[in-house]
Design a protein around this motif. Sequence first.
Motif, short mmCIF file in Angstrom:
data_model
loop_
_atom_site.label_atom_id
_atom_site.label_comp_id
_atom_site.label_asym_id
_atom_site.label_seq_id
_atom_site.Cartn_x
_atom_site.Cartn_y
_atom_site.Cartn_z
N GLU A 89 0.80 -1.23 0.00
CA GLU A 89 0.00 0.00 0.00
C GLU A 89 0.83 1.28 0.00
N LYS A 90 2.12 1.16 0.35
CA LYS A 90 2.92 2.37 0.49
C LYS A 90 4.37 2.06 0.17
N GLY A 91 5.04 2.99 -0.54
CA GLY A 91 6.44 2.75 -0.86
C GLY A 91 7.01 3.82 -1.77
N LYS A 92 8.02 3.42 -2.54
CA LYS A 92 8.78 4.36 -3.36
C LYS A 92 7.92 4.97 -4.47
N LYS A 93 8.42 6.07 -4.99
CA LYS A 93 7.70 6.77 -6.05
C LYS A 93 7.73 5.97 -7.35
N ILE A 94 6.68 6.11 -8.11
CA ILE A 94 6.58 5.46 -9.42
C ILE A 94 7.30 6.33 -10.45
N GLU A 95 8.12 5.70 -11.27
CA GLU A 95 8.81 6.41 -12.36
C GLU A 95 7.83 6.55 -13.53
N ARG A 96 7.08 7.62 -13.52
CA ARG A 96 6.00 7.77 -14.50
C ARG A 96 6.52 8.06 -15.91
#
Length: 253
Positions: A89-96
């Motif tokens: 549910e929570k963690g590192k940022k997505i490389e969009r």
Amino acid sequence: MKRFLCRIIMTVFIFILGISIGYAYDEGEVKDGGQIIGHVKFTGNPPKLAPIKVNKNQDLCGDEKASEALVVGKDGAMRFAVGYLDKIEKGKKIERQKQTDLDQKKCLFAPHVVTVVKGTELAIINSDPVLHNINIEVEGIQRLNKGQPKQNQVVVGKLRHVGQGNITCDSHTHMRGYVHIFDHPYHAVSDDTGSFTIDNIPPGKYTLKVWHESWKVTGNDDDGRPLYDKPIVLTKEVDVPAKGIAHVNFELK
């Protein structure tokens, strides 16, 4: 009576909304992130799969292709297994801005299996001097269908539905691949050593799953493609240490 019904409707709405919010992914900075290194191994003697007949452009593709449903290397190392954290549910940022490449080369999808985050770009390249027509079906619904008649032609698409995507080519029925779409960035495909790495994970306990497409042939579809048994999914609980590495072993047979 109306007030009572309104309360019921509101309660149901909140309950449903709560479920969807409960599995939403919250991205941000990770402090003291740890790492998982998964090892996927085939135990025993792997079966030898029959080659798949090529029905078109044999001068380029050849008369048959080796099946990629089961690729086993040295010491039983299994390639093309997907490791992922379940319901994180929570963690590192997505490389969009990340783009994932999928090539159609020598009449095969390369690589055979890829993973992406939903809404990020998937670039499909046609490296062959023949027509390819990529078709991606996610959970039984067609999400992408594009013809690529020219060599080096690139189609860029975004898959916005989470799940297993089955990749085929309408021009070459022997071609098959997979794309797994996630709503978080914690996933990877095993390499020719049977290993995959998932990094920058917040310390804690997680459910780690490994997916494999299966190699057990059950028949053929209307176009002559081999049909396989349902995919294999293995599960293990893992404790990720702060700034440390958790090694997890999976065995298939």
